[in-house]
Enzyme design. Structure first.
Site, PDB file in Angstrom:
ATOM      1  N   GLY A  43      45.207  37.668  40.951  1.00  0.00           N
ATOM      2  CA  GLY A  43      43.999  37.653  41.768  1.00  0.00           C
ATOM      3  C   GLY A  43      43.933  36.538  42.797  1.00  0.00           C
ATOM      4  O   GLY A  43      43.349  36.704  43.864  1.00  0.00           O
ATOM      5  N   PHE A  66      31.022  45.144  41.429  1.00  0.00           N
ATOM      6  CA  PHE A  66      32.487  45.085  41.330  1.00  0.00           C
ATOM      7  C   PHE A  66      33.082  45.088  42.739  1.00  0.00           C
ATOM      8  O   PHE A  66      32.809  45.970  43.545  1.00  0.00           O
ATOM      9  CB  PHE A  66      33.034  46.257  40.522  1.00  0.00           C
ATOM     10  CG  PHE A  66      34.424  45.977  40.026  1.00  0.00           C
ATOM     11  CD1 PHE A  66      34.624  45.347  38.800  1.00  0.00           C
ATOM     12  CD2 PHE A  66      35.525  46.307  40.794  1.00  0.00           C
ATOM     13  CE1 PHE A  66      35.904  45.051  38.349  1.00  0.00           C
ATOM     14  CE2 PHE A  66      36.818  46.014  40.360  1.00  0.00           C
ATOM     15  CZ  PHE A  66      37.009  45.391  39.133  1.00  0.00           C
ATOM     16  N   VAL A  67      33.871  44.078  43.035  1.00  0.00           N
ATOM     17  CA  VAL A  67      34.420  43.945  44.386  1.00  0.00           C
ATOM     18  C   VAL A  67      35.947  43.985  44.367  1.00  0.00           C
ATOM     19  O   VAL A  67      36.573  43.653  43.362  1.00  0.00           O
ATOM     20  CB  VAL A  67      33.939  42.647  45.064  1.00  0.00           C
ATOM     21  CG1 VAL A  67      32.453  42.705  45.355  1.00  0.00           C
ATOM     22  CG2 VAL A  67      34.267  41.418  44.224  1.00  0.00           C
ATOM     23  N   ASP A 123      33.487  35.368  36.418  1.00  0.00           N
ATOM     24  CA  ASP A 123      32.542  36.409  36.004  1.00  0.00           C
ATOM     25  C   ASP A 123      31.941  35.992  34.661  1.00  0.00           C
ATOM     26  O   ASP A 123      30.956  35.273  34.628  1.00  0.00           O
ATOM     27  CB  ASP A 123      33.272  37.745  35.936  1.00  0.00           C
ATOM     28  CG  ASP A 123      32.342  38.895  35.588  1.00  0.00           C
ATOM     29  OD1 ASP A 123      31.122  38.708  35.578  1.00  0.00           O
ATOM     30  OD2 ASP A 123      32.845  40.008  35.323  1.00  0.00           O
ATOM     31  N   LYS A 170      30.018  35.300  40.399  1.00  0.00           N
ATOM     32  CA  LYS A 170      28.913  36.250  40.257  1.00  0.00           C
ATOM     33  C   LYS A 170      27.663  35.485  39.834  1.00  0.00           C
ATOM     34  O   LYS A 170      27.713  34.678  38.923  1.00  0.00           O
ATOM     35  CB  LYS A 170      29.275  37.352  39.272  1.00  0.00           C
ATOM     36  CG  LYS A 170      30.322  38.273  39.877  1.00  0.00           C
ATOM     37  CD  LYS A 170      30.465  39.591  39.176  1.00  0.00           C
ATOM     38  CE  LYS A 170      31.563  40.405  39.863  1.00  0.00           C
ATOM     39  NZ  LYS A 170      32.007  41.562  39.070  1.00  0.00           N
ATOM     40  N   ASP A 178      40.431  33.865  41.557  1.00  0.00           N
ATOM     41  CA  ASP A 178      39.702  34.746  42.474  1.00  0.00           C
ATOM     42  C   ASP A 178      38.209  34.758  42.204  1.00  0.00           C
ATOM     43  O   ASP A 178      37.402  34.608  43.111  1.00  0.00           O
ATOM     44  CB  ASP A 178      40.268  36.183  42.434  1.00  0.00           C
ATOM     45  CG  ASP A 178      40.363  36.771  41.020  1.00  0.00           C
ATOM     46  OD1 ASP A 178      39.999  36.087  40.041  1.00  0.00           O
ATOM     47  OD2 ASP A 178      40.808  37.927  40.899  1.00  0.00           O
ATOM     48  N   ARG A 181      44.249  45.009  46.380  1.00  0.00           N
ATOM     49  CA  ARG A 181      44.359  43.550  46.496  1.00  0.00           C
ATOM     50  C   ARG A 181      44.648  43.132  47.926  1.00  0.00           C
ATOM     51  O   ARG A 181      44.262  42.047  48.355  1.00  0.00           O
ATOM     52  CB  ARG A 181      45.512  43.028  45.628  1.00  0.00           C
ATOM     53  CG  ARG A 181      45.256  43.043  44.153  1.00  0.00           C
ATOM     54  CD  ARG A 181      46.321  42.214  43.449  1.00  0.00           C
ATOM     55  NE  ARG A 181      46.438  42.569  42.045  1.00  0.00           N
ATOM     56  CZ  ARG A 181      45.663  42.086  41.081  1.00  0.00           C
ATOM     57  NH1 ARG A 181      44.701  41.233  41.369  1.00  0.00           N
ATOM     58  NH2 ARG A 181      45.846  42.451  39.838  1.00  0.00           N
TER      59      ARG A 181
END
Ligand code: IMP
Ligand code: MG
Length: 171
Positions: free
Chosen positions: A41, A147-148, A98, A126, A95, A160
């Protein structure tokens, strides 16, 4: 599922990454940190961040994966971390933060390995966070609980390589 609405444009991301790079170069001046990128990520974020002039670092990567859909905090990949962290200033680059399970396990492990200092820089965080107390020291953008994908973030291994961060949508 497909990439939908653009949440963060390429220009916004690049501007913020440049800003973070300058902040890090200032913070770590003279310290020569070991930057630990969490793959896959952090791939593009790490690459862009590290091109900041005057950010003198060593670079290492770790590949971590959590077991999706379970309440286990078990991570695959921590064992491959190696042992050359004693006394180092470690900067984890990831990245997104969460639940924080991934990064709290990594921080714990680095402290066991006697890292002198462990800090965290994430591209995204988030806002509605759950489960663990882990905090990022530097965050690119705080986002809603959607969700991204893009700029390193994937859905089932895809998207990605998008240059923007987009919200995943049905269809
Ligand atoms: P945590 O352990 O719940 O903080 O999970 C963090 C990891 O889950 C990140 O490093 C990502 O790989 C993945 N993840 C969490 N949210 C998203 C998202 O919105 N898009 C893509 N990957 C995500
Ligand atoms: Mg990740």
């Amino acid at each position: 599922m497909k990439p939908g609405r653009i949440l963060l444009s390429q220009a916004r991301i690049q501007a913020r990454v440049r800003e973070l790079g300058k902040i890090l170069a200032h913070h770590y001046h003279g310290k020569r940190p070991l930057v630990l990128g969490v793959m896959n990520g952090a791939l593009f974020f790490l690459g862009d961040l590290l091109r900041t002039p005057d950010l003198e670092t060593e670079i290492s990567c770790v590949r971590l994966a959590s077991y999706a859909g379970t309440r286990s905090s078990t991570l695959r990949g921590l064992d491959a971390l190696g042992s050359d962290f004693a006394g180092r200033h470690v900067l984890i680059v990831d990245d997104i933060l969460d639940t924080g399970r991934t990064l709290s396990a990594l921080v714990r492990r680095l402290k066991q390995l006697d890292a002198a200092d462990v800090k965290i820089c994430v591209l995204l965080e988030k806002r509605r966070r759950r489960e663990t107390a882990v905090k990022a020291d530097w965050t690119g953008f705080k986002i809603a609980d959607e969700f991204v994908v893009g700029y390193g973030l994937d859905y089932n291994g895809l998207y990605r390589n998008l240059r923007q961060v987009r919200v995943l949508r049905q269809g």
